[in-house]
Design a protein around this motif. Structure first.
Motif, mmCIF file in Angstrom:
data_model
loop_
_atom_site.group_PDB
_atom_site.id
_atom_site.type_symbol
_atom_site.label_atom_id
_atom_site.label_comp_id
_atom_site.label_asym_id
_atom_site.label_seq_id
_atom_site.Cartn_x
_atom_site.Cartn_y
_atom_site.Cartn_z
ATOM 1 N N ARG A 1 0.539 -1.179 0.009
ATOM 2 C CA ARG A 1 0.204 0.061 -0.243
ATOM 3 C C ARG A 1 0.429 1.703 0.268
ATOM 4 O O ARG A 1 0.605 2.145 -0.929
ATOM 5 C CB ARG A 1 -1.396 -0.289 1.136
ATOM 6 N N ALA A 2 2.139 1.631 0.490
ATOM 7 C CA ALA A 2 3.205 2.453 0.831
ATOM 8 C C ALA A 2 3.492 2.640 -0.707
ATOM 9 O O ALA A 2 3.872 3.552 -1.145
ATOM 10 C CB ALA A 2 3.798 2.245 1.728
ATOM 11 N N ALA A 3 3.326 1.722 -0.999
ATOM 12 C CA ALA A 3 4.360 1.554 -3.101
ATOM 13 C C ALA A 3 3.432 1.660 -3.580
ATOM 14 O O ALA A 3 3.819 2.314 -4.662
ATOM 15 C CB ALA A 3 4.426 0.158 -3.207
ATOM 16 N N GLN A 4 1.970 1.738 -3.597
ATOM 17 C CA GLN A 4 0.758 2.466 -3.883
ATOM 18 C C GLN A 4 0.657 3.944 -4.070
ATOM 19 O O GLN A 4 0.640 4.584 -5.071
ATOM 20 C CB GLN A 4 -0.464 1.732 -4.131
ATOM 21 N N ASP A 5 0.833 4.784 -2.712
ATOM 22 C CA ASP A 5 0.882 5.723 -2.454
ATOM 23 C C ASP A 5 2.429 6.477 -2.963
ATOM 24 O O ASP A 5 2.213 7.041 -4.070
ATOM 25 C CB ASP A 5 1.203 6.224 -0.901
ATOM 26 N N ALA A 6 3.213 5.643 -3.029
ATOM 27 C CA ALA A 6 4.412 6.082 -4.201
ATOM 28 C C ALA A 6 4.534 6.199 -5.725
ATOM 29 O O ALA A 6 5.699 6.500 -6.272
ATOM 30 C CB ALA A 6 5.954 5.263 -3.459
ATOM 31 N N GLY A 7 3.199 5.886 -5.895
ATOM 32 C CA GLY A 7 3.326 5.329 -7.636
ATOM 33 C C GLY A 7 4.109 4.113 -7.884
ATOM 34 O O GLY A 7 4.125 4.232 -9.252
ATOM 35 N N GLN A 8 4.843 3.309 -7.225
ATOM 36 C CA GLN A 8 5.469 1.539 -7.449
ATOM 37 C C GLN A 8 4.731 0.910 -8.094
ATOM 38 O O GLN A 8 4.700 0.380 -8.829
ATOM 39 C CB GLN A 8 6.525 2.127 -6.293
ATOM 40 N N VAL A 9 3.011 1.198 -7.803
ATOM 41 C CA VAL A 9 2.286 -0.245 -8.224
ATOM 42 C C VAL A 9 1.207 0.495 -8.243
ATOM 43 O O VAL A 9 0.370 1.504 -7.682
ATOM 44 C CB VAL A 9 2.013 -0.678 -6.574
ATOM 45 N N ARG A 10 0.214 0.300 -9.367
ATOM 46 C CA ARG A 10 -0.605 -0.094 -9.810
ATOM 47 C C ARG A 10 -1.739 0.836 -9.168
ATOM 48 O O ARG A 10 -2.343 -0.081 -7.591
ATOM 49 C CB ARG A 10 -1.040 -0.467 -10.983
ATOM 50 N N PRO A 11 -2.480 1.505 -9.082
ATOM 51 C CA PRO A 11 -3.447 1.693 -7.363
ATOM 52 C C PRO A 11 -4.716 0.535 -7.470
ATOM 53 O O PRO A 11 -5.365 0.717 -6.353
ATOM 54 C CB PRO A 11 -3.788 3.141 -7.911
ATOM 55 N N GLU A 12 -5.124 -0.202 -8.755
ATOM 56 C CA GLU A 12 -6.519 -1.173 -8.771
ATOM 57 C C GLU A 12 -5.948 -2.370 -8.064
ATOM 58 O O GLU A 12 -6.737 -2.845 -8.150
ATOM 59 C CB GLU A 12 -6.909 -1.362 -10.063
#
Length: 213
Positions: free
Chosen positions: A158-169
């Motif tokens: 989730r932290a990686a999603q917030d950082a734009g490293q993993v797709r939000p969906e």
């Protein structure tokens, strides 16, 4: 009239500490269960054998546990807790250096070390196998042993999603299985060696699929 023994300790002597005695017995039972699983295997490990090895009566074991699986699970959880304490005073946490690939690779490399540690391997395999046929034990293993680790993966993703490293969906709970499930299957079924190179490759493959398009 019969003479009753005094319940007071003799002068200069303290009363027996039942709490300390119980803890000593419990620790001996943990050690015996883990040692026997390594030495003779889970199928040949018995409550009677654990009791004899620990130097306690089997009624002592049945007072605290209902089966050898319950004994082994608690002993293994205690072993895992001791291992974390040996690693340092800080509570276990998923690293977050800002580099998701490096962080996940570091955790999986530590997992490989644990899976190859003789102290952990035999009881881990025994519990995993028993959990397949014993639904209640399987659920307890997930809740007490696996879920805390899974939650750490979820938090890091989730932290990686917030950082734009993993797709939000992406669903982090499903995504984490791309890392840990292939490793678990290879280890349990012995379909191939487990190594740092293998888990590093898992991470590279998985993150390629999770990365933003």
């Amino acid at each position: 009239m019969a003479v009753q023994k005094s319940t007071q300790p003799a002068p200069g002597k303290s009363a027996p500490d039942s709490t300390r005695r119980s803890e000593k017995s419990r620790r001996a039972i943990y050690d015996a269960a883990l040692a026997l699983v390594v030495e003779v295997g889970y199928p040949k490990t018995t409550i009677e054998g654990i009791a004899a090895r620990a130097g306690v009566g089997k009624q002592t074991i049945y007072r605290w546990w209902s089966s050898k699986a319950d004994v082994l699970m608690e002993a293994f959880l205690d072993l895992a807790e001791q291992s974390m304490e040996e690693a340092g005073p800080a509570p276990y946490a998923f690293p977050d250096t800002g580099d998701l690939a490096a962080d996940v690779k570091a955790v999986l490399r530590a997992t490989v070390d644990e899976l190859r540690d003789p102290r952990f391997e035999a009881p881990s395999r025994a519990l995993a196998a028993e959990g397949v046929v014993n639904e209640q034990l399987g659920r307890e293993l997930v809740a007490k042993l696996m879920q805390p680790s899974l939650d750490l993966y979820i938090g890091r993703l989730r932290a990686a999603q917030d950082a734009g490293q993993v797709r939000p969906e992406i669903d982090p709970r499903i995504a984490l299985e791309l890392f840990i499930s292939p490793l678990a299957q290879r280890w349990l079924q012995r379909t191939g060696p487990i190594s740092y190179e293998y888990t590093d490759t898992l991470v590279d493959y998985a993150l390629h699929g999770l990365a933003p398009r």
